[in-house]
Design an enzyme around this catalytic site. Structure first.
Site, PDB file in Angstrom:
ATOM      1  N   PRO A  17       0.814  -1.217   0.000  1.00 32.85           N
ATOM      2  CA  PRO A  17       0.000   0.000   0.000  1.00 32.85           C
ATOM      3  C   PRO A  17       0.845   1.263   0.000  1.00 32.85           C
ATOM      4  O   PRO A  17       1.995   1.264   0.426  1.00 32.85           O
ATOM      5  CB  PRO A  17      -0.789  -0.116   1.309  1.00 32.85           C
ATOM      6  CG  PRO A  17       0.118  -0.906   2.205  1.00 32.85           C
ATOM      7  CD  PRO A  17       0.810  -1.895   1.310  1.00 32.85           C
ATOM      8  N   SER A 263       7.080   4.802   7.556  1.00 31.59           N
ATOM      9  CA  SER A 263       7.204   3.870   6.445  1.00 31.59           C
ATOM     10  C   SER A 263       6.345   2.648   6.710  1.00 31.59           C
ATOM     11  O   SER A 263       5.859   2.436   7.827  1.00 31.59           O
ATOM     12  CB  SER A 263       8.665   3.435   6.269  1.00 31.59           C
ATOM     13  OG  SER A 263       9.078   2.620   7.345  1.00 31.59           O
ATOM     14  N   LYS A 264       6.157   1.833   5.671  1.00 34.31           N
ATOM     15  CA  LYS A 264       5.356   0.611   5.816  1.00 34.31           C
ATOM     16  C   LYS A 264       5.982  -0.353   6.823  1.00 34.31           C
ATOM     17  O   LYS A 264       5.294  -1.095   7.509  1.00 34.31           O
ATOM     18  CB  LYS A 264       5.208  -0.074   4.458  1.00 34.31           C
ATOM     19  CG  LYS A 264       4.266   0.645   3.508  1.00 34.31           C
ATOM     20  CD  LYS A 264       4.148  -0.055   2.189  1.00 34.31           C
ATOM     21  CE  LYS A 264       5.277   0.312   1.257  1.00 34.31           C
ATOM     22  NZ  LYS A 264       5.042  -0.162  -0.139  1.00 34.31           N
ATOM     23  N   ARG A 265       7.306  -0.319   6.908  1.00 29.01           N
ATOM     24  CA  ARG A 265       8.004  -1.269   7.774  1.00 29.01           C
ATOM     25  C   ARG A 265       7.751  -1.018   9.259  1.00 29.01           C
ATOM     26  O   ARG A 265       7.792  -1.939  10.057  1.00 29.01           O
ATOM     27  CB  ARG A 265       9.508  -1.213   7.486  1.00 29.01           C
ATOM     28  CG  ARG A 265       9.865  -1.833   6.143  1.00 29.01           C
ATOM     29  CD  ARG A 265      11.312  -1.637   5.806  1.00 29.01           C
ATOM     30  NE  ARG A 265      11.606  -2.122   4.463  1.00 29.01           N
ATOM     31  CZ  ARG A 265      12.620  -1.694   3.728  1.00 29.01           C
ATOM     32  NH1 ARG A 265      13.423  -0.777   4.193  1.00 29.01           N
ATOM     33  NH2 ARG A 265      12.831  -2.194   2.528  1.00 29.01           N
ATOM     34  N   ASN A 266       7.523   0.258   9.637  1.00 29.90           N
ATOM     35  CA  ASN A 266       7.305   0.522  11.060  1.00 29.90           C
ATOM     36  C   ASN A 266       5.848   0.864  11.375  1.00 29.90           C
ATOM     37  O   ASN A 266       5.543   1.413  12.427  1.00 29.90           O
ATOM     38  CB  ASN A 266       8.238   1.646  11.552  1.00 29.90           C
ATOM     39  CG  ASN A 266       7.919   2.997  10.892  1.00 29.90           C
ATOM     40  OD1 ASN A 266       6.914   3.146  10.197  1.00 29.90           O
ATOM     41  ND2 ASN A 266       8.783   3.972  11.103  1.00 29.90           N
TER      42      ASN A 266
END
Length: 507
Positions: A17, A263-266
């Site tokens: 996303p 970000s998507k990672r966090n």
């Protein structure tokens, strides 16, 4: 700057996303294009097959549509530069990679992963970092260290290879960023990036540069994370002999607690949403709500996002899309990173709710009442909305703050209710019932009731709390005397008697 030739692109990768930073990049490209009468293009950069996520493209298209920043050209919209997918432009990239090879700007590298890992360990043991650059390439397994015959034999034998860009050392490369100004990079510090991977797929660097040129992109507006790649892209433009577009690298969006960029990672560690719309994780039952599903208006979301790194130069903060387009300029984009504050996002939504969305609130309440078979006059309903709308940020919150104007409270605030379960409370409520019963209906107004209750009752603080509990069920809400007037004499007394009965049962 010519209005006729501005062409910008938003080029996301279909790896999941879009988050706040990604959709802001799209927004700034859109605003810049519209400001200058230009074209906003959507391109899908899908060279990374390993990270491809199947429903990403549909998500990107739906997000842009919800935010009302739809492209003029590109994926889903058509245009003269089809196809707009990097994965479908392989034949184009091959033509241009061959030109770089012919001109000596690129070379074949046959080093295996094992070879390179060995080099990295050797350098690490000496406290150094290995780089495939102008100093090291002459000692490695590539076409620069071979004769033509040796290279021909390697290629004919189908050895695995990548194609790298050949950086010319010893140059102080002068670049200009429209946001950050002049930048100088020493090419001695650049490594020979891979342009074509061993599986024959072009890397982002090569595909991006070729596509931007062929699609006649005049301005590249992208995130700050791509700033280190700017030098390579400019060198590629030079190698091809093409005009270099203007570059502008947008500031990062940081978490307000200072723990790095959004970000998507966090995403899991944040206490606020980072996706514009709902994301359904493929092959799972996990659904992550976005701003749309949480009740934010697209206009409020976009307004908030526009000011997340850009300053319009005036004190106002609420702008329509038309106004944003008119005011937008790259010169007023901040260089430094910006902190995201969910409270500010809520503030924007509240402003739009109060100023532009009251009809939607009215419709929402009508539907709530219809489901309960409650028939209420429009004038009464509008009065309730005007009394309570300042207390909410989202449409769905209106019922929580106004239900008591339509129905009995089905429970009472437990802590306070338990404290007042005694005979003295029953006595106080009976006094209030008599007082209100003796008040003529024409005098049952907030002004008269306030005067009556505060002047004639000694323990007025406790009785006012008791009345609020009876009418609302909790100890918060709008002015108590307005509630009494709105509910009317009979309904108010009925609710007070109901509380009295509940207390009697408890004691």
């Amino acid at each position: 700057m010519s209005r006729d030739f501005v062409r910008v692109r938003f080029a996301p990768s279909p790896t999941g996303p879009l988050h706040l930073g990604g959709i802001r990049t799209a927004l700034y490209n859109y605003l810049f294009a519209k400001k200058h009468g230009g074209t906003f293009i959507l391109r899908i950069e899908d060279t990374d097959k390993k990270r491809f996520v199947s429903n990403s493209e549909l998500y990107i298209l739906e997000t842009l549509k919800w935010c009302q920043i739809e492209p003029d050209e590109g994926v889903g919209y058509g245009g003269p530069h089809f196809p707009y997918y990097q994965s479908k432009r392989w034949n184009i990239y091959r033509i241009y990679i061959n030109k770089l090879l012919e001109k000596g700007y690129a070379y074949y590298a046959f080093d295996t992963d094992k070879d390179l890992d060995k080099k990295r360990k050797e350098y690490s043991n000496r406290g150094l970092t290995f780089s495939y650059n102008s100093k090291n390439r002459i000692t490695l397994n590539n076409s620069l260290t071979m004769t033509r015959e040796e290279l021909h034999t390697k290629l004919k034998s189908c050895y695995s290879y990548v194609i790298r860009f050949k950086i010319k050392p010893g140059e102080k490369l002068k670049m200009h960023d429209l946001i950050r100004g002049n930048i100088i990079v020493d090419t001695d510090h650049l490594d020979d990036k891979v342009l074509l991977k061993s599986d024959g797929v072009a890397t982002y660097h090569l595909a991006n540069t070729i596509d931007d040129h062929l699609m006649k992109i005049t301005h590249v507006l992208r995130g700050e994370e791509w700033l280190p790649s700017m030098s390579l892209h400019i060198l590629l433009y030079r190698a091809f002999g093409w005009n270099i577009p203007y570059f502008a690298h947008l500031p990062l969006i940081l978490n307000k607690n200072g723990k790095g960029k959004i970000s998507k990672r966090n995403a899991d560690g944040l206490d606020f949403p980072i996706f514009p719309i709902q994301w359904e994780v493929p092959d799972s039952h996990i659904i992550i709500p976005g701003y749309r599903e949480l009740g934010y208006f697209p206009e409020a979301f976009v307004n908030m996002l526009a000011l997340l790194g850009w300053n319009p130069g005036i004190k106002r903060e609420i702008f329509s899309m038309k106004e944003l387009i008119h005011l937008f300029s790259l010169e007023r984009i901040k260089k430094s990173s910006i902190y995201f504050d969910i409270k500010k996002a809520n503030w924007f939504n509240k402003k739009y709710l109060i100023n532009e969305k009251k009809k939607e609130v009215f419709t929402f309440l009508c539907e709530k009442l219809r489901k309960r078979s409650i028939d209420i006059g429009k004038d009464y309903l509008w009065k309730v909305i005007h009394l309570t709308i300042d207390r909410i940020h989202f449409i769905h919150e209106i019922w929580e703050h106004s239900f008591y104007f339509f129905i009995y409270p089905d429970s009472y605030e437990a802590n306070f209710f338990n404290k007042i379960c005694n005979r003295n409370t029953v006595y106080q409520l009976e006094k209030a019932i008599v007082l209100l019963s003796d008040t003529a209906s024409p005098l049952f107004t907030s002004v008269n009731l306030k005067s009556l209750l505060t002047e004639t009752i000694k323990e007025k603080k406790i009785i006012l709390k008791l009345l609020r509990l009876a009418l609302v069920g909790i100890l918060i809400g709008i002015d108590l005397f307005i509630i009494l007037e709105m509910l009317g004499k009979e309904e108010s007394i009925r609710r007070i008697k109901k509380l009295r009965s509940n207390i009697k049962e408890k004691i």
